[in-house]
Scaffold this motif. Structure first.
Motif, PDB file in Angstrom:
ATOM      1  N   ALA A 186     -11.301  39.685   9.817  1.00  0.00           N
ATOM      2  CA  ALA A 186     -10.344  40.765  10.091  1.00  0.00           C
ATOM      3  C   ALA A 186     -10.670  41.530  11.364  1.00  0.00           C
ATOM      4  O   ALA A 186      -9.775  42.051  12.015  1.00  0.00           O
ATOM      5  CB  ALA A 186     -10.300  41.726   8.909  1.00  0.00           C
ATOM      6  N   ASN A 187     -11.943  41.594  11.722  1.00  0.00           N
ATOM      7  CA  ASN A 187     -12.284  42.399  12.886  1.00  0.00           C
ATOM      8  C   ASN A 187     -12.419  41.582  14.164  1.00  0.00           C
ATOM      9  O   ASN A 187     -12.982  42.055  15.141  1.00  0.00           O
ATOM     10  CB  ASN A 187     -13.573  43.181  12.620  1.00  0.00           C
ATOM     11  CG  ASN A 187     -13.298  44.390  11.755  1.00  0.00           C
ATOM     12  OD1 ASN A 187     -12.183  44.906  11.758  1.00  0.00           O
ATOM     13  ND2 ASN A 187     -14.280  44.817  11.006  1.00  0.00           N
ATOM     14  N   GLU A 245     -40.218  33.610  14.319  1.00  0.00           N
ATOM     15  CA  GLU A 245     -40.558  34.467  15.445  1.00  0.00           C
ATOM     16  C   GLU A 245     -40.937  33.694  16.715  1.00  0.00           C
ATOM     17  O   GLU A 245     -40.484  34.002  17.800  1.00  0.00           O
ATOM     18  CB  GLU A 245     -41.704  35.393  15.025  1.00  0.00           C
ATOM     19  CG  GLU A 245     -41.703  36.681  15.782  1.00  0.00           C
ATOM     20  CD  GLU A 245     -42.842  37.575  15.350  1.00  0.00           C
ATOM     21  OE1 GLU A 245     -43.711  37.097  14.588  1.00  0.00           O
ATOM     22  OE2 GLU A 245     -42.868  38.725  15.771  1.00  0.00           O
ATOM     23  N   GLN A 246     -41.745  32.661  16.507  1.00  0.00           N
ATOM     24  CA  GLN A 246     -42.289  31.976  17.678  1.00  0.00           C
ATOM     25  C   GLN A 246     -41.284  31.026  18.313  1.00  0.00           C
ATOM     26  O   GLN A 246     -41.530  30.458  19.378  1.00  0.00           O
ATOM     27  CB  GLN A 246     -43.535  31.169  17.285  1.00  0.00           C
ATOM     28  CG  GLN A 246     -44.629  31.963  16.641  1.00  0.00           C
ATOM     29  CD  GLN A 246     -44.456  32.044  15.130  1.00  0.00           C
ATOM     30  OE1 GLN A 246     -43.364  31.824  14.603  1.00  0.00           O
ATOM     31  NE2 GLN A 246     -45.525  32.372  14.424  1.00  0.00           N
ATOM     32  N   GLU A 257     -38.536  30.925  20.029  1.00  0.00           N
ATOM     33  CA  GLU A 257     -37.973  30.902  21.368  1.00  0.00           C
ATOM     34  C   GLU A 257     -39.021  30.682  22.455  1.00  0.00           C
ATOM     35  O   GLU A 257     -38.686  30.514  23.622  1.00  0.00           O
ATOM     36  CB  GLU A 257     -37.194  32.191  21.625  1.00  0.00           C
ATOM     37  CG  GLU A 257     -35.928  32.187  20.815  1.00  0.00           C
ATOM     38  CD  GLU A 257     -35.190  33.499  20.892  1.00  0.00           C
ATOM     39  OE1 GLU A 257     -35.218  34.106  21.966  1.00  0.00           O
ATOM     40  OE2 GLU A 257     -34.598  33.890  19.876  1.00  0.00           O
ATOM     41  N   ALA A 258     -40.283  30.676  22.065  1.00  0.00           N
ATOM     42  CA  ALA A 258     -41.318  30.398  23.058  1.00  0.00           C
ATOM     43  C   ALA A 258     -41.460  28.907  23.295  1.00  0.00           C
ATOM     44  O   ALA A 258     -42.304  28.477  24.072  1.00  0.00           O
ATOM     45  CB  ALA A 258     -42.636  30.998  22.614  1.00  0.00           C
ATOM     46  N   GLY A 281     -39.876  26.983  24.994  1.00  0.00           N
ATOM     47  CA  GLY A 281     -39.680  26.606  26.384  1.00  0.00           C
ATOM     48  C   GLY A 281     -40.989  26.446  27.147  1.00  0.00           C
ATOM     49  O   GLY A 281     -41.038  25.768  28.173  1.00  0.00           O
ATOM     50  N   ALA A 282     -42.033  27.060  26.654  1.00  0.00           N
ATOM     51  CA  ALA A 282     -43.282  27.053  27.404  1.00  0.00           C
ATOM     52  C   ALA A 282     -44.144  25.827  27.127  1.00  0.00           C
ATOM     53  O   ALA A 282     -45.184  25.664  27.735  1.00  0.00           O
ATOM     54  CB  ALA A 282     -44.074  28.318  27.086  1.00  0.00           C
ATOM     55  N   GLU A 311     -49.344  20.521  22.134  1.00  0.00           N
ATOM     56  CA  GLU A 311     -49.135  21.927  22.466  1.00  0.00           C
ATOM     57  C   GLU A 311     -48.162  22.561  21.493  1.00  0.00           C
ATOM     58  O   GLU A 311     -48.355  23.689  21.044  1.00  0.00           O
ATOM     59  CB  GLU A 311     -48.560  22.006  23.884  1.00  0.00           C
ATOM     60  CG  GLU A 311     -49.435  22.774  24.814  1.00  0.00           C
ATOM     61  CD  GLU A 311     -48.796  22.844  26.188  1.00  0.00           C
ATOM     62  OE1 GLU A 311     -49.372  23.505  27.035  1.00  0.00           O
ATOM     63  OE2 GLU A 311     -47.718  22.247  26.406  1.00  0.00           O
ATOM     64  N   THR A 367     -49.486  25.779  19.545  1.00  0.00           N
ATOM     65  CA  THR A 367     -49.023  27.121  19.882  1.00  0.00           C
ATOM     66  C   THR A 367     -47.935  27.618  18.943  1.00  0.00           C
ATOM     67  O   THR A 367     -47.878  28.795  18.638  1.00  0.00           O
ATOM     68  CB  THR A 367     -48.478  27.160  21.316  1.00  0.00           C
ATOM     69  OG1 THR A 367     -47.482  26.163  21.421  1.00  0.00           O
ATOM     70  CG2 THR A 367     -49.572  26.957  22.301  1.00  0.00           C
ATOM     71  N   ILE A 368     -47.090  26.729  18.494  1.00  0.00           N
ATOM     72  CA  ILE A 368     -45.926  27.219  17.768  1.00  0.00           C
ATOM     73  C   ILE A 368     -45.951  26.872  16.292  1.00  0.00           C
ATOM     74  O   ILE A 368     -45.908  27.739  15.426  1.00  0.00           O
ATOM     75  CB  ILE A 368     -44.646  26.685  18.432  1.00  0.00           C
ATOM     76  CG1 ILE A 368     -44.508  27.381  19.777  1.00  0.00           C
ATOM     77  CG2 ILE A 368     -43.429  26.944  17.569  1.00  0.00           C
ATOM     78  CD1 ILE A 368     -43.469  26.868  20.651  1.00  0.00           C
ATOM     79  N   VAL A 383     -48.211  25.788  14.357  1.00  0.00           N
ATOM     80  CA  VAL A 383     -49.392  26.083  13.547  1.00  0.00           C
ATOM     81  C   VAL A 383     -49.209  27.361  12.706  1.00  0.00           C
ATOM     82  O   VAL A 383     -49.723  27.471  11.609  1.00  0.00           O
ATOM     83  CB  VAL A 383     -50.647  26.167  14.435  1.00  0.00           C
ATOM     84  CG1 VAL A 383     -50.605  27.417  15.295  1.00  0.00           C
ATOM     85  CG2 VAL A 383     -51.917  26.135  13.607  1.00  0.00           C
ATOM     86  N   ASP A 384     -48.424  28.279  13.199  1.00  0.00           N
ATOM     87  CA  ASP A 384     -48.235  29.522  12.460  1.00  0.00           C
ATOM     88  C   ASP A 384     -47.085  29.462  11.465  1.00  0.00           C
ATOM     89  O   ASP A 384     -46.847  30.409  10.738  1.00  0.00           O
ATOM     90  CB  ASP A 384     -47.954  30.677  13.438  1.00  0.00           C
ATOM     91  CG  ASP A 384     -49.246  31.196  14.029  1.00  0.00           C
ATOM     92  OD1 ASP A 384     -50.295  30.959  13.409  1.00  0.00           O
ATOM     93  OD2 ASP A 384     -49.191  31.817  15.102  1.00  0.00           O
TER      94      ASP A 384
END
Lengths: 842, 352
Positions: free
Chosen positions: B60-61, B137-138, B140-141, B143-144, B150, B154-155, B157-158
């Motif tokens: 509707a909006n 959370e991680q 969007e990183a 790209g690095a 890697e 970096t990503i 693992v968490d």
């Protein structure tokens, strides 16, 4: 129910809109959907509905902006605008369009400004905070010149990483949301294998997000690293974490200069920003005044087009619907007004139609009867023209409630509370509270009022006021004569705790207590036994009376719908059965009250045993009246005969009729019409007794032929089905006579529970203070009173009140209404602006 | 599993949510709704009809004109909101169960981002395309990073996916082929783990979920095999990607590993009554349903069936999957409507 008429309206294309709008104001016409097979989006006026949707969207947007910018709900002056004509719709659309665009522009300007401001503020913080980072380095190492060496020395001092021989260190400064810092730090460490150095510090003041306007806490960080590769990596991670990076000059002088620049720019932006905001407020406060009005206008337009979508659109717009027969003139008037408003000459034509469709049920209510009607409707909407139990409920409901809730103290509180609500009803209604529980109470204020009033009355009869008795007229029991006859002296009175009073000597036979129970019973040990017997009998009397009344109402239903067979095969045996067993019990109760007095009360027979003996054909040792045995046997025979009567008479009669009808119909195609007209009386009966046609009696003869063929084909007579139905009804009715009477005993049980509970509360709580003979007692009473009053309100008034209400509801729905009420109808839902606007305002 | 998972005690912790999901499920579009949607001439018509369903005023909006992507976003948003409401009100072990559902979206998001960066797209452009249920959370990183190792260190693992990734560490660099391998390995480990978790829960949950997950595993195995024909994926590598918790395991999977063309896959499926039917109904001729659609249909059937039992978690999974299918259907229809390409508009998969 009101009598309803099916009406057909032929509206001209030019005036249809105005006419429907007038009907909406009138609120007495229910439109039927004539395009049931057409999809919503394929209907004629869907584009107009869509335009309304679009307008509503714009209005919502404007309203949202108003709330955000002015921090105030747009005022509602309760104005009820006329339905705008289609031409006005364009103007409205234009206005909204213009407003929306203007607002959007202002908003986007504001957003850019806010964004700039945010960036500058962040930069300001960065410059200030990084300054401290660098200063710390200076302190430890003494002053150095040149950024390169500065950062180098800083790093080598605090974080001995990297290669000493390659002093090419770079740094990135930026701002990041505070919550993401730990994860950001970890990620940097992992991705760069510990080869970067991060310092961060919090920005104390929260910053405002330019888009949502929320406050966010952020952190300034500065990352030192070495080499280009690391730089790209760090940059990517920063981007990934949505950190904003800012260029930060290397030397202190440059930083200071930049900082000054930033400060002045922030000031500039602030001025522009406040101007923009002022402009925005101006626009919004203008529209805020009108926004409710606009909403209502659009709602009305939309409702009209929705209704037009229900119509059959050809050369003229044909609408069909229901309206109360009594108000058909007002509908005519409304249509004429609509035609005049639209300025066309051709009037709308409204015809009354003859139809076999079952009309909706419409009960006119006022604010007093509304609550009671709602109680009945919650069980089921009455069939069309069926007898409506609500008027009887009006009195019986509060009365039965009060039988359970009888206490004039509690009743008074309840009455006063309801009186307060009734007194202030306009003010309270205007507040439009959203608290559901409160609104339930408020909507039932007239029910509560009567419940309170009746409770005061029954409380006086029970002589119960907060569990104590009121000795208004002076007890009729007296010890004066007892001294001589029962050999009681003042000495006995002082030493014995209890004395048994023999009514033969101590009851002043000249004048019993004039109103209700004698207050002396309040201190009697056998109070409960005495009251139980009284209340139990009272319950049975009230219950049986109400049930017999219910059965009598079914008679008026049968006669109204012209179902003589139902009267003979259902109503009469039902009434006989009920009266023969339960009615007789009531007669016995009264007889027992009348013929036994204190002289011979000891030999009075038990009514329960008497009733059981009646079924077992036993002889009574002490008959209540002469010829009791004969009367009982007769009643029992009547009751037993009633069972097969209820069970078989109706199915058999229907079966016979069906057979006859089929016989006459065979081979009579030519004379069919006449035969049918002749057999109309029979046909009506068959239809009605199958519970199919409610409005048949109104039918014109011309319809009959087609209808009859339909009936015969559509509903072939199924003996087994009728039989099963009949047996279910019979069994249910016979069992329910016993069980429903027993169910009315809840009147006694709840009344007992209520009285006992309030007595316990008095004895356990308030008495603590009252029994003390010292001054301390007054203090204790003062403190204990709070507890007593609170418990009285919560437990006795609210909880007990709710439970008594619930039981009353059940007695009405199940025990009373099951005797006559069908409740299979459909409520009349007229097309009415006031209903539509009310429901959408919430 | 312990108390609280069976019969009468189930409702202590999960009764409210189960009731809620059953309520949500009643809002799923019916065949009639689809028949109406298919008749729409424009997206505005579609909006009008959807307004009369459980979606209500969800559009509707939105200022007109409507775009398919907006509808997609809003449809998905509604599911996400509902799911998050469920997740926020859940307690163990249901919350872990619900988390498991999100893992598959996380895998998809990771793969989407890696593929995107491989094609030089910026993360800010890719991030909105990620499924909101699989955001972390991680993310969007990504790209690095440039190598799988890697990526892990970096990503991943968490994240809860760490355990699923161990098999992919050996992959050398990130090219299209390897990304597919990573995706399928992750998915395989995920399915097997989820399967084990559900059997661990026991009771009706295990009965219902294991059946659905077994089918999911088999479907993946079949699709991987069919898609691998004509690529450089070796048979051994292919076999490593098959989730081993389905009915095909172990004989069927072994046979699939040897298959070299579609007919051989079909021959494998012939040994399994329920899959045989799917292959028989499928074809590539116009008017036929593709194998993929057949598999989807079967999945829908399993998911609908899971609502026939009470006191289990399967309905949460099924609801999400059914709603996904519904979103796919509505988007398909809206695409057809928007592009005025109505010949294939009926290729949606009705749920009831």
């Amino acid at each position: 129910s009101e009598e309803m008429s099916r009406i057909q309206m032929f509206l001209q294309h030019d005036s249809a809109y105005a006419c429907v709008a007038e009907f909406g104001e009138l609120g007495l016409v229910e439109f039927s959907d004539l395009n049931e097979n057409v999809n919503e989006f394929q209907r004629k006026y869907i584009n107009e509905v869509r335009r309304c949707d679009e307008m509503e969207r714009k209005l919502r947007y404007i309203e949202k902006e108003c709330r955000k910018a002015l921090n105030a709900v747009p005022p509602d002056n309760g104005e009820n605008p006329d339905t705008p004509m289609p031409s006005e719709m364009f103007n409205l659309e234009l206005t909204f369009e213009k407003l929306e665009n203007e607002l959007k522009e202002v908003n986007s300007n504001k957003e850019t400004l806010m964004k700039n401001k945010l960036e500058l503020t962040e930069l300001k913080h960065i410059l200030r905070k990084t300054q401290t980072f660098f200063d710390e380095a200076h302190l430890t190492l003494g002053s150095t010149t040149g950024s390169e060496s500065s950062s180098t020395s800083l790093l080598s001092a605090e974080a001995p990483v990297g290669d000493q021989h390659a002093p090419k260190f770079g740094f990135i400064a930026g701002v990041i949301v505070r919550e993401r810092v730990p994860s950001f730090e970890r990620m940097l460490w992992r991705a760069c294998r510990g080869n970067v150095f991060l310092r961060q510090t919090e920005i104390e003041t929260p910053l405002e997000d330019p888009v949502t306007g929320d406050e966010v806490n952020k952190c300034v960080f500065i990352i030192f690293f070495q080499g280009e590769q690391l730089k790209t990596k760090v940059r990517k991670i920063c981007e990934g974490y949505k950190a904003t990076m800012y260029p930060c000059p290397d030397t202190q002088a440059e930083r200071r200069e930049m900082s000054m620049g930033v400060m002045t720019r922030i000031e500039d932006i602030q001025t522009v920003l406040s101007q923009t905001e002022e402009h925005q407020t101006r626009i919004l406060s203008n529209s805020a005044r009108n926004i409710r009005l606009w909403f209502r206008k659009v709602k009305k337009i939309k409702a009209v087009y929705h209704t037009l979508n229900l119509c059959n659109i050809q050369k003229a717009i044909i609408a069909e619907g229901w309206c109360p027969s009594a108000d058909i003139d007002r509908v005519h008037l409304a249509a004429r007004r609509g035609t005049e408003r639209s300025g066309t000459d051709i009037p709308a034509i409204i015809n009354k139609m003859d139809t076999r469709k079952i009309p909706p049920t419409y009960h006119k209510t006022n604010k007093f009867t509304h609550g009671y009607q709602a109680i009945v409707d919650a069980y089921g909407i009455a069939d069309y023209l069926e007898i409506n139990p609500a008027p009887f409920t009006l009195i019986t409901f509060p009365f039965l409630f009060a039988v359970m809730f009888g206490d004039c103290g509690h009743g008074t509180i309840m009455f006063l509370f309801a009186l307060w609500m009734v007194w202030n009803e306009k003010k309270i209604a205007a507040e439009k509270s959203t608290n559901e529980i409160w609104m339930i109470l408020f909507n039932g204020r007239y029910i509560i009022l009567l419940m309170g009033l009746f409770s005061i009355y029954t409380g006086l009869l029970y002589n119960d006021c907060f569990s104590k008795s009121l000795n208004i007229f002076g007890s009729s029991w007296s010890l004066a004569d007892t001294y001589t006859t029962m050999d009681i002296t003042n000495n006995t009175l002082a030493t014995t705790a209890t004395i048994q009073l023999n009514p033969k000597y101590t009851f002043d036979t000249g004048s019993p207590y004039p109103l209700g129970i004698d207050p002396i019973w309040n201190i009697a040990q056998n109070q409960i036994v005495f009251l139980n017997s009284y209340k139990m009998k009272l319950s049975v009397i009230l219950g049986v009376t109400q049930m017999i009344f219910g059965v009598l109402l079914s008679f008026s239903n049968h006669t109204y719908f012209k179902r003589p067979l139902n009267v003979i095969s259902e109503f009469v045996p039902q009434l006989l059965f009920l009266c023969a067993i339960m009615g007789y019990l009531v007669v016995m109760i009264f007889t027992k009250w009348l013929i036994f007095d204190s002289e011979d009360s000891a030999i009075a027979p038990s009514l329960l045993i008497t009733l059981i003996d009646m079924f077992l054909f036993k002889t009574h040792i002490l008959p209540l009246f002469s010829g009791q045995q004969v009367v009982e046997t007769l009643l029992l025979i009547v009751a037993v005969v009633c069972v097969p009567w209820m069970l078989l008479m109706k199915p058999l009669t229907l079966w016979m009729r069906n057979k006859n009808l089929l016989k006459t119909n065979q081979g009579l195609t030519v004379r069919n019409v006449r035969t049918v007209i002749h057999s109309r009386e029979e046909r009506v009966n068959i239809v009605d007794e199958d519970e199919l046609g409610v409005g048949t009696s109104d039918d014109v003869d011309g319809d009959i032929k087609g209808d009859l063929d339909e009936e015969v084909e559509d509903a072939p007579f199924e003996m087994s089905e009728v039989m099963i139905l009949s047996s279910i009804h019979t069994i249910e009715y016979c069992l329910s006579c016993i069980s429903h009477t027993a169910s009315y005993l809840r009147l006694w049980a709840l009344s007992l529970a209520h009285a006992e509970l309030s007595e316990v509360l008095w004895n356990m709580v308030l008495r603590i203070g009252l029994v003390s003979s010292t001054y301390a007692g007054s203090v204790i009473t003062f403190m204990v009173f709070v507890g007593w009053a609170g418990a009285t309100i919560i437990i006795l008034l609210i909880m007990e009140g709710l439970s008594a209400f619930l039981h009353t509801l059940r007695l009405h729905w199940v025990e009373f209404q099951s005797k006559f009420y069908h409740g299979d109808g459909r409520a009349f839902t007229p097309f009415s602006f006031s209903v539509i606007l009310d429901s959408s305002d919430d | 599993m312990g108390s609280g998972m069976s019969g009468p005690t189930f409702n202590i912790d999960n009764g409210y949510l189960e009731g809620l999901v059953r309520g949500f499920k009643n809002g799923i579009l019916t065949k009639n709704d689809y028949l109406n949607l298919v008749q729409c001439e424009t997206l505005e018509d579609l909006k009008v009809h959807l307004q009369s369903t459980d979606y209500g005023t969800f559009l509707a909006n939105e200022p007109g004109p409507l775009a398919v992507s907006v509808i997609d976003d809003k449809l998905r948003n509604k599911l996400v909101l509902e799911f998050q409401h469920l997740r926020n009100h859940s307690v163990e072990p249901l919350s872990t169960f619900l988390d498991y559902i999100t893992y598959s979206y996380m895998i998809d998001n990771i793969v989407l981002l890696i593929t995107g960066t491989l094609h030089q797209r910026s993360i800010s452009e890719l991030a909105p395309k990620c499924h909101p249920l699989g955001k972390f959370e991680q993310m969007e990183a990504i790209g690095a990073i440039s190598t799988p190792a890697e990526l892990y260190n970096t990503i991943i693992v968490d994240t809860p996916l760490a355990a699923f990734f161990l098999d992919c560490i050996f992959v050398q660099d990130l090219d299209e082929m390897n990304i597919e391998i990573i995706r399928n390995t992750l998915y395989k480990n995920y399915l097997e783990d989820f399967h084990a978790f559900c059997s661990g829960l026991g009771g009706i949950t295990a009965d219902v979920m294991c059946e659905i997950l077994a089918f999911e595993a088999d479907r993946r195995a079949i699709i991987i095999t069919i898609n691998s024909f004509g690529t450089e994926l070796t048979k051994d590598d292919r076999a490593k990607l098959f989730p081993r918790c389905g009915r095909l395991h172990p004989e069927g999977l072994a046979a699939l590993a040897r298959a070299v063309d579609y007919d051989q896959v079909r021959a494998v499926a012939d040994y399994y009554a329920e899959y045989k039917v799917l292959f028989e109904g499928a074809g590539n001729n116009p008017g036929d349903k593709t194998l993929e659609d057949k598999l989807f249909e079967h999945e829908v059937k399993l998911n609908v069936n899971s609502f026939l039992q009470q006191f289990h978690f399967g309905i949460f999974y099924s609801y999400v999957k059914l709603k996904e299918q519904e979103v796919r259907n509505v988007i398909w229809i809206s695409e057809c409507v928007a592009q005025r390409h109505r010949t294939k508009i009926d290729n949606y998969i009705p749920i009831y």
